[in-house]
Design an enzyme around this catalytic site. Structure first.
Site, PDB file in Angstrom:
ATOM      1  N   SER A  83       0.777  -1.069   0.122  1.00 35.73           N
ATOM      2  CA  SER A  83      -0.051   0.061  -0.090  1.00 35.73           C
ATOM      3  C   SER A  83       0.725   1.224   0.054  1.00 35.73           C
ATOM      4  O   SER A  83       1.827   1.155   0.382  1.00 35.73           O
ATOM      5  CB  SER A  83      -0.955   0.003   1.213  1.00 35.73           C
ATOM      6  OG  SER A  83      -1.553  -1.024   1.140  1.00 35.73           O
TER       7      SER A  83
HETATM    8  N1  SAH Z   1      -0.657  -4.778   4.282  1.00 34.97           N
HETATM    9  C1  SAH Z   1       0.289  -5.058   3.221  1.00 34.97           C
HETATM   10  C2  SAH Z   1      -0.590  -4.973   2.112  1.00 34.97           C
HETATM   11  C3  SAH Z   1      -0.631  -5.951   0.986  1.00 34.97           C
HETATM   12  S1  SAH Z   1      -1.777  -5.989  -0.270  1.00 34.97           S
HETATM   13  C4  SAH Z   1       1.705  -4.377   2.897  1.00 34.97           C
HETATM   14  O1  SAH Z   1       1.779  -3.657   3.829  1.00 34.97           O
HETATM   15  O2  SAH Z   1       2.352  -4.655   2.070  1.00 34.97           O
HETATM   16  C5  SAH Z   1      -3.288  -7.077   0.470  1.00 34.97           C
HETATM   17  C6  SAH Z   1      -2.732  -8.543   0.737  1.00 34.97           C
HETATM   18  O3  SAH Z   1      -3.984  -9.157   1.333  1.00 34.97           O
HETATM   19  C7  SAH Z   1      -2.123  -9.360  -0.419  1.00 34.97           C
HETATM   20  O4  SAH Z   1      -0.932 -10.067   0.144  1.00 34.97           O
HETATM   21  C8  SAH Z   1      -3.261 -10.402  -0.550  1.00 34.97           C
HETATM   22  O5  SAH Z   1      -2.758 -11.723  -0.998  1.00 34.97           O
HETATM   23  C9  SAH Z   1      -3.897 -10.657   0.734  1.00 34.97           C
HETATM   24  N2  SAH Z   1      -5.288 -11.166   1.118  1.00 34.97           N
HETATM   25  C10 SAH Z   1      -6.220 -10.968  -0.122  1.00 34.97           C
HETATM   26  N3  SAH Z   1      -7.283 -11.723   0.406  1.00 34.97           N
HETATM   27  C11 SAH Z   1      -6.927 -12.253   1.748  1.00 34.97           C
HETATM   28  C12 SAH Z   1      -7.519 -13.141   2.600  1.00 34.97           C
HETATM   29  N4  SAH Z   1      -8.819 -13.705   2.498  1.00 34.97           N
HETATM   30  N5  SAH Z   1      -6.939 -13.445   3.826  1.00 34.97           N
HETATM   31  C13 SAH Z   1      -5.647 -13.004   4.156  1.00 34.97           C
HETATM   32  N6  SAH Z   1      -4.905 -12.300   3.173  1.00 34.97           N
HETATM   33  C14 SAH Z   1      -5.547 -11.751   1.920  1.00 34.97           C
END
Ligand code: SAH
Length: 220
Positions: free
Chosen positions: A65
């Site tokens: 993000s």
């Molecule tokens: N907080 C992260 C943002 C990553 S993007 C950072 O600081 O980099 C969002 C993430 O959510 C992705 O890695 C994706 O694989 C994960 N995601 C999507 N659906 C999910 C679910 N049902 N349970 C756990 N993670 C999930």
């Protein structure tokens, strides 16, 4: 071996000043983001872009993000040191590291095995004590019995408010969640009681997150 050079430090300071100018007022958020070395959470090829306000690609077609989003979500969460925070979507681990620096006890769930393996090792190697779990964050962390949580932060676009997550939030607790499919509205939900009518819902503008995916297709 990566380093934290004067250039990184300078760019990071500029990032923090820009966040402050944009209206981030929580000093704990600003301090933590001034300390966490965002470039460690990215591929070396993206090193010079690490402190710009943009989302960047990580592996498994996911994104880290943008700093302004991390700052906003962290501020809305109103974290106090010692609180138990559950994050859904570990991704690069950057948001988890920021919460850790803010003094939270962080539990984080990721559904992509590749990211989970990589990020758990990275956070550990950098000394961030984040408890990482592989699983479907829609369900929270029921079987582990670490909850209930003071705070829950969802970092993927949720099609609806997951009932299992609300159940794992303490009374009086706060959940910050981007709600919607194509684009999302940032919601802060304060759980003033177990009944839905006791939830206070506030809205904080439109964002664009990768989708929260169903756990039945784990790892895809
Ligand atoms: N907080 C992260 C943002 C990553 S993007 C950072 O600081 O980099 C969002 C993430 O959510 C992705 O890695 C994706 O694989 C994960 N995601 C999507 N659906 C999910 C679910 N049902 N349970 C756990 N993670 C999930």
């Amino acid at each position: 071996m990566k380093q934290d050079t004067y250039k990184h430090k300078g760019l990071r300071q500029q990032m923090v000043e820009a966040l402050r100018d944009s209206g981030i007022t929580d000093e704990n958020v600003l301090r933590a983001m001034g300390e966490v070395q965002r470039h460690w959470f990215l591929d070396s090829a993206l090193d010079t872009l690490a402190y710009e306000d943009r989302a960047l690609k990580i592996s498994c077609e996911q994104t880290i993000s943008r700093p302004s989003t991390v700052a906003m979500q962290s501020q809305l969460l109103n974290v106090q040191p010692g609180m138990k925070v559950l994050e859904i979507g570990t991704g690069s681990g950057y948001q988890a590291a920021v919460l850790c620096k803010m003094g939270a006890k962080v539990f984080s769930v990721e559904r992509q095995k590749g990211l989970f393996d990589h990020t758990r090792k990275l956070l550990d190697g950098l000394g961030y004590r984040v408890r990482c779990f592989l699983g479907d964050g829609y369900q929270g962390l029921t079987e582990m019995n670490y909850g209930p949580y003071d705070r829950i932060i969802v970092t993927c676009g949720a099609p609806e408010i997951p009932a299992p997550l609300m159940a794992q939030l303490k009374e009086g607790g706060i959940m910050v969640i981007p709600l919607g499919e194509e684009e999302q509205e940032m919601l802060r939900i304060t759980k003033n009681g177990s009944d839905k009518k006791d939830w206070k819902v506030e809205k904080f503008g439109t964002y664009s997150f990768v989708p929260m995916l169903d756990g039945r297709n784990m790892g895809r």
